[in-house]
Design a protein around this motif. Sequence first.
Motif, PDB file in Angstrom:
ATOM      1  N   VAL A 235       0.837  -1.197   0.000  1.00  0.00           N
ATOM      2  CA  VAL A 235       0.000   0.000   0.000  1.00  0.00           C
ATOM      3  C   VAL A 235       0.876   1.253   0.000  1.00  0.00           C
ATOM      4  O   VAL A 235       0.621   2.217  -0.737  1.00  0.00           O
ATOM      5  CB  VAL A 235      -0.944   0.003   1.219  1.00  0.00           C
ATOM      6  CG1 VAL A 235      -1.686   1.329   1.327  1.00  0.00           C
ATOM      7  CG2 VAL A 235      -1.944  -1.147   1.129  1.00  0.00           C
ATOM      8  N   ILE A 236       1.918   1.232   0.834  1.00  0.00           N
ATOM      9  CA  ILE A 236       2.821   2.385   0.922  1.00  0.00           C
ATOM     10  C   ILE A 236       3.530   2.604  -0.409  1.00  0.00           C
ATOM     11  O   ILE A 236       3.650   3.742  -0.882  1.00  0.00           O
ATOM     12  CB  ILE A 236       3.832   2.181   2.060  1.00  0.00           C
ATOM     13  CG1 ILE A 236       3.105   2.218   3.412  1.00  0.00           C
ATOM     14  CG2 ILE A 236       4.922   3.249   2.021  1.00  0.00           C
ATOM     15  CD1 ILE A 236       3.938   1.767   4.575  1.00  0.00           C
ATOM     16  N   ASN A 237       3.987   1.527  -1.040  1.00  0.00           N
ATOM     17  CA  ASN A 237       4.650   1.673  -2.329  1.00  0.00           C
ATOM     18  C   ASN A 237       3.697   2.206  -3.395  1.00  0.00           C
ATOM     19  O   ASN A 237       4.110   2.936  -4.298  1.00  0.00           O
ATOM     20  CB  ASN A 237       5.254   0.344  -2.761  1.00  0.00           C
ATOM     21  CG  ASN A 237       6.543   0.020  -2.030  1.00  0.00           C
ATOM     22  OD1 ASN A 237       7.171   0.906  -1.452  1.00  0.00           O
ATOM     23  ND2 ASN A 237       6.928  -1.238  -2.030  1.00  0.00           N
ATOM     24  N   GLU A 238       2.429   1.849  -3.304  1.00  0.00           N
ATOM     25  CA  GLU A 238       1.432   2.405  -4.213  1.00  0.00           C
ATOM     26  C   GLU A 238       1.302   3.915  -4.004  1.00  0.00           C
ATOM     27  O   GLU A 238       1.212   4.692  -4.964  1.00  0.00           O
ATOM     28  CB  GLU A 238       0.085   1.720  -3.981  1.00  0.00           C
ATOM     29  CG  GLU A 238      -1.049   2.257  -4.836  1.00  0.00           C
ATOM     30  CD  GLU A 238      -0.979   1.829  -6.282  1.00  0.00           C
ATOM     31  OE1 GLU A 238      -1.777   2.334  -7.092  1.00  0.00           O
ATOM     32  OE2 GLU A 238      -0.103   0.999  -6.609  1.00  0.00           O
ATOM     33  N   LEU A 239       1.308   4.350  -2.745  1.00  0.00           N
ATOM     34  CA  LEU A 239       1.263   5.781  -2.439  1.00  0.00           C
ATOM     35  C   LEU A 239       2.514   6.497  -2.964  1.00  0.00           C
ATOM     36  O   LEU A 239       2.424   7.608  -3.498  1.00  0.00           O
ATOM     37  CB  LEU A 239       1.158   5.986  -0.923  1.00  0.00           C
ATOM     38  CG  LEU A 239      -0.242   5.975  -0.314  1.00  0.00           C
ATOM     39  CD1 LEU A 239      -0.151   5.978   1.213  1.00  0.00           C
ATOM     40  CD2 LEU A 239      -1.055   7.152  -0.792  1.00  0.00           C
ATOM     41  N   ILE A 240       3.661   5.872  -2.793  1.00  0.00           N
ATOM     42  CA  ILE A 240       4.908   6.454  -3.277  1.00  0.00           C
ATOM     43  C   ILE A 240       4.833   6.713  -4.771  1.00  0.00           C
ATOM     44  O   ILE A 240       5.213   7.781  -5.265  1.00  0.00           O
ATOM     45  CB  ILE A 240       6.098   5.522  -2.955  1.00  0.00           C
ATOM     46  CG1 ILE A 240       6.390   5.529  -1.445  1.00  0.00           C
ATOM     47  CG2 ILE A 240       7.344   5.926  -3.736  1.00  0.00           C
ATOM     48  CD1 ILE A 240       7.366   4.463  -1.007  1.00  0.00           C
ATOM     49  N   THR A 241       4.333   5.728  -5.509  1.00  0.00           N
ATOM     50  CA  THR A 241       4.227   5.863  -6.963  1.00  0.00           C
ATOM     51  C   THR A 241       3.195   6.911  -7.349  1.00  0.00           C
ATOM     52  O   THR A 241       3.441   7.759  -8.219  1.00  0.00           O
ATOM     53  CB  THR A 241       3.856   4.508  -7.588  1.00  0.00           C
ATOM     54  OG1 THR A 241       4.849   3.539  -7.227  1.00  0.00           O
ATOM     55  CG2 THR A 241       3.781   4.611  -9.101  1.00  0.00           C
ATOM     56  N   THR A 242       2.044   6.877  -6.689  1.00  0.00           N
ATOM     57  CA  THR A 242       0.960   7.809  -7.012  1.00  0.00           C
ATOM     58  C   THR A 242       1.377   9.254  -6.778  1.00  0.00           C
ATOM     59  O   THR A 242       1.066  10.144  -7.574  1.00  0.00           O
ATOM     60  CB  THR A 242      -0.283   7.491  -6.167  1.00  0.00           C
ATOM     61  OG1 THR A 242      -0.710   6.142  -6.449  1.00  0.00           O
ATOM     62  CG2 THR A 242      -1.427   8.443  -6.485  1.00  0.00           C
ATOM     63  N   LEU A 243       2.095   9.499  -5.675  1.00  0.00           N
ATOM     64  CA  LEU A 243       2.489  10.859  -5.307  1.00  0.00           C
ATOM     65  C   LEU A 243       3.843  11.267  -5.872  1.00  0.00           C
ATOM     66  O   LEU A 243       4.286  12.397  -5.650  1.00  0.00           O
ATOM     67  CB  LEU A 243       2.523  10.989  -3.777  1.00  0.00           C
ATOM     68  CG  LEU A 243       1.184  10.751  -3.066  1.00  0.00           C
ATOM     69  CD1 LEU A 243       1.386  10.733  -1.560  1.00  0.00           C
ATOM     70  CD2 LEU A 243       0.173  11.816  -3.451  1.00  0.00           C
ATOM     71  N   SER A 244       4.512  10.358  -6.597  1.00  0.00           N
ATOM     72  CA  SER A 244       5.837  10.632  -7.177  1.00  0.00           C
ATOM     73  C   SER A 244       6.814  11.118  -6.111  1.00  0.00           C
ATOM     74  O   SER A 244       7.506  12.124  -6.275  1.00  0.00           O
ATOM     75  CB  SER A 244       5.730  11.669  -8.305  1.00  0.00           C
ATOM     76  OG  SER A 244       4.895  11.200  -9.338  1.00  0.00           O
ATOM     77  N   LEU A 245       6.890  10.380  -5.003  1.00  0.00           N
ATOM     78  CA  LEU A 245       7.779  10.769  -3.920  1.00  0.00           C
ATOM     79  C   LEU A 245       9.237  10.499  -4.276  1.00  0.00           C
ATOM     80  O   LEU A 245       9.556   9.528  -4.955  1.00  0.00           O
ATOM     81  CB  LEU A 245       7.418  10.013  -2.639  1.00  0.00           C
ATOM     82  CG  LEU A 245       6.021  10.245  -2.068  1.00  0.00           C
ATOM     83  CD1 LEU A 245       5.844   9.454  -0.772  1.00  0.00           C
ATOM     84  CD2 LEU A 245       5.764  11.730  -1.826  1.00  0.00           C
ATOM     85  N   ASP A 246      10.117  11.380  -3.802  1.00  0.00           N
ATOM     86  CA  ASP A 246      11.559  11.219  -3.998  1.00  0.00           C
ATOM     87  C   ASP A 246      12.210  10.484  -2.843  1.00  0.00           C
ATOM     88  O   ASP A 246      13.253   9.840  -3.019  1.00  0.00           O
ATOM     89  CB  ASP A 246      12.232  12.592  -4.121  1.00  0.00           C
ATOM     90  CG  ASP A 246      11.683  13.410  -5.259  1.00  0.00           C
ATOM     91  OD1 ASP A 246      11.592  12.886  -6.384  1.00  0.00           O
ATOM     92  OD2 ASP A 246      11.334  14.585  -5.033  1.00  0.00           O
ATOM     93  N   LEU A 247      11.618  10.586  -1.661  1.00  0.00           N
ATOM     94  CA  LEU A 247      12.251  10.050  -0.461  1.00  0.00           C
ATOM     95  C   LEU A 247      11.188   9.797   0.595  1.00  0.00           C
ATOM     96  O   LEU A 247      10.200  10.522   0.679  1.00  0.00           O
ATOM     97  CB  LEU A 247      13.301  11.039   0.056  1.00  0.00           C
ATOM     98  CG  LEU A 247      14.302  10.547   1.090  1.00  0.00           C
ATOM     99  CD1 LEU A 247      15.669  11.201   0.845  1.00  0.00           C
ATOM    100  CD2 LEU A 247      13.846  10.856   2.498  1.00  0.00           C
ATOM    101  N   LEU A 248      11.401   8.745   1.380  1.00  0.00           N
ATOM    102  CA  LEU A 248      10.436   8.332   2.404  1.00  0.00           C
ATOM    103  C   LEU A 248      11.091   8.376   3.781  1.00  0.00           C
ATOM    104  O   LEU A 248      12.235   7.953   3.954  1.00  0.00           O
ATOM    105  CB  LEU A 248       9.948   6.917   2.119  1.00  0.00           C
ATOM    106  CG  LEU A 248       8.859   6.347   3.032  1.00  0.00           C
ATOM    107  CD1 LEU A 248       7.542   7.095   2.816  1.00  0.00           C
ATOM    108  CD2 LEU A 248       8.667   4.855   2.767  1.00  0.00           C
ATOM    109  N   LEU A 249      10.369   8.905   4.780  1.00  0.00           N
ATOM    110  CA  LEU A 249      10.835   8.917   6.163  1.00  0.00           C
ATOM    111  C   LEU A 249      10.092   7.841   6.944  1.00  0.00           C
ATOM    112  O   LEU A 249       8.866   7.770   6.896  1.00  0.00           O
ATOM    113  CB  LEU A 249      10.571  10.278   6.814  1.00  0.00           C
ATOM    114  CG  LEU A 249      11.051  11.527   6.088  1.00  0.00           C
ATOM    115  CD1 LEU A 249      10.738  12.773   6.917  1.00  0.00           C
ATOM    116  CD2 LEU A 249      12.534  11.449   5.779  1.00  0.00           C
ATOM    117  N   VAL A 250      10.840   7.018   7.678  1.00  0.00           N
ATOM    118  CA  VAL A 250      10.245   5.924   8.440  1.00  0.00           C
ATOM    119  C   VAL A 250      10.691   6.000   9.891  1.00  0.00           C
ATOM    120  O   VAL A 250      11.883   6.084  10.187  1.00  0.00           O
ATOM    121  CB  VAL A 250      10.638   4.545   7.867  1.00  0.00           C
ATOM    122  CG1 VAL A 250      10.059   3.422   8.725  1.00  0.00           C
ATOM    123  CG2 VAL A 250      10.140   4.401   6.437  1.00  0.00           C
TER     124      VAL A 250
END
Length: 284
Positions: A235-250
């Motif tokens: 689900v998170i990876n789907e959000l990353i792709t949809t929003l065209s994110l460059d970097l993720l904070l965890v």
Amino acid sequence: MKKTILIPTDFSDNAYSAAIYAANLAAEKKWALHIYHTYTSSSATFSPEELTEELANSELLKADQLILEFAEKLATQFPTVSIAHTCERGLLTEYLPKFARQEQFALIVMGTKGKTANHSVLVGSNTYSITEKSPIPVLAIPLGYETPTVKEVGLLTNFKDEELTVLHDFTGLFGNSYRLNLLHVKDTSVSSMEVDDRLDLWKYSIEKNENFTDLEVAVYPLIKEFEALDTVPEVINELITTLSLDLLLVTKTRKTFFNKLFNKSVSKELSLKLIIPTFFSKTN
């Protein structure tokens, strides 16, 4: 004291790609680099095919030779960046967190995969192990990312104070001139009104604490019946792709904010399935 990026390596293509990312970042921010490698007795010696007469008469171990070549190759591409290196015997997951406690180190940048499952010390599970033990933040880089881009950043949120800590650590290194996207994966049993109210309050808290002016909120319902998106990381990876994110904070916690749903560590799952550079908070 100049900030220094610590780069663990196993000399694989993925490790070198991560080192290029770190070197580009260091050149941009005028930081230094320190390459780090640990070896075992089996990986320290040259095979008969590799052993030349010159090497046979040298006191250099195979690991010493490889790290010299790795550092020289990087220095050739980035002549303005100060590069040091350390090679020592031991297990990466035990020695790197201890080595990282030196004052000058601000960040670990490492690849997420290595040579092979049998020989690499930088496979996903070990990347996760480092993020669990490291006294400084860890930036995990998938293969193919060599130029730092920080325009669209995602923060996984479930309204925990630790999220402010990872955001504070990140802004301390990268500033706040980017769009911050709050990513919340909503359990369908929780009302949308309740989630919206909490997100509004959390957004206000982040804006107040970190002085953000460009902040967006993205909520994605977790529908377990969707076979294509049947785990939180997917689900998170789907959000990353949809929003065209460059970097993720965890944010790392012993019990993650999705534990009630899956009884798994989301940060561990993500470390095995990273699709963009991912910044993990330091261990307290």
